[in-house]
Design an enzyme around this catalytic site. Sequence first.
Site, short mmCIF file in Angstrom:
data_model
loop_
_atom_site.label_atom_id
_atom_site.label_comp_id
_atom_site.label_asym_id
_atom_site.label_seq_id
_atom_site.Cartn_x
_atom_site.Cartn_y
_atom_site.Cartn_z
N TYR A 144 -35.54 4.79 -65.18
CA TYR A 144 -36.03 4.27 -66.63
C TYR A 144 -37.62 4.07 -66.74
O TYR A 144 -38.20 2.71 -65.30
CB TYR A 144 -35.67 3.00 -67.37
N ASP A 239 -43.46 2.77 -60.30
CA ASP A 239 -42.91 2.30 -61.23
C ASP A 239 -42.51 0.51 -60.49
O ASP A 239 -41.08 0.09 -60.57
CB ASP A 239 -42.13 2.88 -61.98
N LYS A 267 -43.62 -6.65 -67.41
CA LYS A 267 -42.84 -8.13 -66.67
C LYS A 267 -43.57 -9.11 -66.06
O LYS A 267 -44.08 -9.62 -67.33
CB LYS A 267 -41.54 -7.28 -66.43
C1 LIG Z 1 -39.24 -2.54 -68.72
C2 LIG Z 1 -39.36 -1.11 -68.37
C3 LIG Z 1 -40.88 -0.82 -67.99
C4 LIG Z 1 -40.98 -0.06 -69.48
O1 LIG Z 1 -41.75 -1.66 -69.80
P1 LIG Z 1 -41.80 -2.48 -71.60
O2 LIG Z 1 -43.45 -2.90 -71.45
O3 LIG Z 1 -40.33 -1.81 -72.37
O4 LIG Z 1 -42.27 -0.93 -72.56
C5 LIG Z 1 -41.03 0.60 -67.16
N1 LIG Z 1 -40.10 0.61 -66.27
C6 LIG Z 1 -39.42 0.30 -65.69
C7 LIG Z 1 -39.40 -0.38 -64.03
C8 LIG Z 1 -39.06 -0.73 -66.28
O5 LIG Z 1 -38.37 -1.75 -66.16
#
Ligand SMILES: *Cc1c(COP(=O)(O)O)cnc(C)c1O
Length: 419
Positions: A144, A239, A267
């Site tokens: 994701y 990511d 995060k």
């Molecule tokens: C949470 C997440 C996102 C998206 O971040 P948001 O702040 O929710 O838009 C992107 N990449 C990874 C790996 C994530 O866990």
Amino acid sequence: MHFDHSEKAFAQASELMPGGVNSPVRAFQSVGGTPLFIDHAQGDKVMDIDGNTFIDYVCSWGPGILGHAHPQVIQAVQKACSQGLTFGAPTQKESELAQLVQQAYPAVEKLRLVSSGTEACMSAIRAARGYTHRDYIIKCIGCYHGHSDGLLVKAGSGLLTQAVANSDGVPEGYTKTTLLAPYNDEKAIQQLFERYPHQIAALIIEPVAANMGVVPPKPGYLQFLRKITQSYDTVLIFDEVITGFRLALGGASQYYGIQPDMATFGKIIGGGMPLAAYGGKKEIMDVIAPIGSVYQAGTLSGNPIATTAGIETLKILMADPDIYERIDQKAKQLAQAYRKKSYTVNQVGSLMSVFFTNQEVVDYQSAKTSDTQAFANYFHTLLDHGIYVAPSQFEAMFISDAHDQKDIQKTIQIIQEYV
Ligand SMILES: *Cc1c(COP(=O)(O)O)cnc(C)c1O
């Protein structure tokens, strides 16, 4: 345990917001029941509006590496608030946070602060496309990277590699340039590069997948990605929205000893406030406006309050590098308790998932063999005993520095007795 107040609040919220929530997984749809409405949180506990207390392994889906309401972070934020909430002009705090990130994560020579992980990944890909003058990207099935149009994809029927939208409202044109490969599958990546040798701008990946449950990279997989992207002049984007500052100060890059060309953060970097970042090699980042021709902007980007929370959180982590050993040990204790029950457990540092399957889980397909009804039962058993884990099989369990031995032992005891 009673949830009367949460039930009432949820009914009201459902009249006001789609599904009663502002982010889908919060709605408890895959486990059933009513989401907890939180009143407040402290350390490793959340308290709901019915007065129930839970040991929290959601940790706001990742930011809470220090636990909730860390006094040093709260105090800094309070002070920052009294000086104004937003200016839309540069502050020195932004450079301070940028410096801390650079120090922790050497592959990031320059970076941009944004407000969400979605924005960070979307912008990193745009920069990589602008830099390479290529259109295609590769992403792995089950990873994701936020909800921007070109990333809301799944494998189409027929050709494995051809992405189709996994959400309504995404026109075909947006997903045509997204190529897909199963996680941990070197051959699939190899084939994509052979088919599109001069067209792939970027390969974006969660270096430890944590959005199909936790799935670690196979030994050598990240090295392979580093090598093949280099040989095709494709930008490798890690990511690190979950893994950054969690597996190590330098995220998965440090943990596995691999330097990507770009990385995205979210995060933890915001310390619980809406803040994220993307960065990488100087020559790539310099394609961004106003000095370059790739546009990206944000009214609240680098917001002083969010930046303060991020700075303070990173400072605490940097002053106490043993924290990574501590949270890893606690995760290992929990993983061992689950394994005694003969579940499939994937654990990397303070990230962990329990899968209700006999199979080894190495990619999306094997993650999907998990019995989600068994997960739902497990989830409610834990909840009824005061333990709050993510209400979905396909999310990680997060361990924070605030989880103390008493609560870890209590969790283990409940796993032993009831799970
Ligand atoms: C949470 C997440 C996102 C998206 O971040 P948001 O702040 O929710 O838009 C992107 N990449 C990874 C790996 C994530 O866990």
